[in-house]
Design an enzyme around this catalytic site. Structure first.
Site, PDB file in Angstrom:
ATOM      1  N   CYS A  43       0.969  -1.100  -0.021  1.00 39.46           N
ATOM      2  CA  CYS A  43      -0.152   0.025   0.003  1.00 39.46           C
ATOM      3  C   CYS A  43       0.807   1.319  -0.180  1.00 39.46           C
ATOM      4  O   CYS A  43       1.761   1.393   0.997  1.00 39.46           O
ATOM      5  CB  CYS A  43      -1.064   0.030   1.213  1.00 39.46           C
ATOM      6  SG  CYS A  43      -1.653   1.555   1.286  1.00 39.46           S
TER       7      CYS A  43
ATOM      8  N   LYS B  73     -10.072  -8.303   6.299  1.00 41.46           N
ATOM      9  CA  LYS B  73      -9.381  -7.346   7.148  1.00 41.46           C
ATOM     10  C   LYS B  73      -9.389  -7.845   8.703  1.00 41.46           C
ATOM     11  O   LYS B  73     -10.764  -8.423   8.928  1.00 41.46           O
ATOM     12  CB  LYS B  73     -10.043  -6.000   7.119  1.00 41.46           C
ATOM     13  CG  LYS B  73      -9.708  -5.167   5.698  1.00 41.46           C
ATOM     14  CD  LYS B  73     -10.584  -4.109   5.799  1.00 41.46           C
ATOM     15  CE  LYS B  73     -10.220  -3.189   4.418  1.00 41.46           C
ATOM     16  NZ  LYS B  73     -10.931  -1.913   4.206  1.00 41.46           N
TER      17      LYS B  73
ATOM     18  N   VAL C 117      -5.382   1.483   6.026  1.00 38.44           N
ATOM     19  CA  VAL C 117      -4.082   1.762   6.516  1.00 38.44           C
ATOM     20  C   VAL C 117      -3.430   2.940   5.781  1.00 38.44           C
ATOM     21  O   VAL C 117      -3.803   3.343   4.605  1.00 38.44           O
ATOM     22  CB  VAL C 117      -3.109   0.529   6.240  1.00 38.44           C
ATOM     23  CG1 VAL C 117      -3.390  -0.792   7.094  1.00 38.44           C
ATOM     24  CG2 VAL C 117      -3.071   0.155   4.777  1.00 38.44           C
TER      25      VAL C 117
ATOM     26  N   GLU D 278      -5.088   8.196   8.648  1.00 38.88           N
ATOM     27  CA  GLU D 278      -4.819   8.988   7.536  1.00 38.88           C
ATOM     28  C   GLU D 278      -3.304   9.433   7.274  1.00 38.88           C
ATOM     29  O   GLU D 278      -2.594   9.915   8.188  1.00 38.88           O
ATOM     30  CB  GLU D 278      -5.588  10.335   7.503  1.00 38.88           C
ATOM     31  CG  GLU D 278      -7.213  10.095   7.767  1.00 38.88           C
ATOM     32  CD  GLU D 278      -7.701   9.267   6.738  1.00 38.88           C
ATOM     33  OE1 GLU D 278      -7.236   9.212   5.555  1.00 38.88           O
ATOM     34  OE2 GLU D 278      -9.078   8.687   7.095  1.00 38.88           O
ATOM     35  N   SER D 279      -2.826   8.947   6.018  1.00 40.20           N
ATOM     36  CA  SER D 279      -1.438   8.880   5.762  1.00 40.20           C
ATOM     37  C   SER D 279      -0.742  10.171   5.841  1.00 40.20           C
ATOM     38  O   SER D 279       0.436  10.336   6.768  1.00 40.20           O
ATOM     39  CB  SER D 279      -0.836   8.249   4.415  1.00 40.20           C
ATOM     40  OG  SER D 279      -1.614   9.327   3.346  1.00 40.20           O
TER      41      SER D 279
END
Length: 262
Positions: A34, A61, A74, A86-87
């Site tokens: 990801c 999941k 993720v 939240e990245s």
């Protein structure tokens, strides 16, 4: 420079992850392939944080992922009893919470400019990445999608790198703008070197980007979190074939999750 200590694979029926090892305060819920999660892995490594990784099967999941992020996505970070997800929020938190070189520019104007560039790159390039890499699966004309991607790369990568004088988006120092778009661009580079040579992400078409790749490949935090090229090809082959995704293939120090619950 790798600062994570182990990688646990988790699917739906697996129990809760083990407690953090002594001396660790940080856990990252991730998935090896990801790119959003790679943002967090690079940021944590760049800052020198020590952490373990829960690699989650995103098609199956585990419940522990929903505890970390109610959206079941993720990356999600656990630190000092709190979850952050939240990245971009995870990257920003890592920059503020841990020692090490700054990721976001300190100067308010430069910080705003970096954020503007990243927002445009994310909104323009990331959808095109998936349009190209999923073209076969979605029945999209791949050649047209690649042409559209190349035009966007010229505008949002080559031109900013030229304007800055390089090698990075804001000159000689790595910033958030480099880190936040890196996972998608290096995937394109890697796939272009394999069975997807038609992507043509190379120095002939994108000379400034080629230098950017060369420089970042030498930065341990970026290099240590690269997906192996062969494994990346295998992952996208599975995507094309609508097969089970090898979500943990090649993860460092793999330790699969606790036994499935009865």
């Amino acid at each position: 420079m790798t600062t994570h200590t182990s990688s646990f694979g988790y699917e739906t029926n697996y129990g809760d992850p083990p407690a953090l090892a002594d001396g660790l305060e940080v856990r990252l819920f991730s998935m090896e392939y990801c790119p959003f999660a790679e943002r967090a892995r690079v940021a944590l490594t760049y800052k020198g944080a020590r952490y373990d990784v829960i690699n989650c099967d995103l098609t199956n999941k585990p419940q522990c992922l929903f505890k970390a992020n109610p959206n079941g996505q993720v990356p999600a970070l656990w630190h000092k009893g709190e979850y952050i997800y939240e990245s971009e929020a995870v990257v920003e938190y890592a920059d503020a919470a841990f020692d090490g070189p700054a990721i976001f520019p300190k100067d308010p104007l430069q910080r705003a400019k970096a954020r503007m560039l990243s927002l445009n790159q994310s909104s323009k390039l990331i959808p095109l990445f998936y349009k190209v890499t999923l073209a076969k699966r979605r029945g999209i004309n791949e050649a047209d999608a690649i042409k559209e991607l190349h035009e966007a790369l010229q505008k949002w990568v080559e031109e900013p790198l030229t304007t800055s004088g390089g090698p990075f988006f804001f000159g000689k120092e790595i910033t958030s703008s480099d880190l936040l778009i890196w996972p998608w661009l290096h995937r394109l580079e890697s796939l272009s070197k394999g069975k997807r040579a038609q992507y043509e992400i190379n120095a002939d078409k994108f000379p400034k980007l080629a230098v950017w790749f060369e420089k970042l490949h030498k930065v341990p935090a970026f290099q240590d979190n690269l997906c192996d090229g062969g494994n990346l090809q295998t992952f996208f082959d599975a995507v094309d074939e609508n097969a089970k995704l090898p979500y943990n293939l090649g993860a460092k120090d793999q330790i699969y999750g606790s036994q499935p619950e009865n």
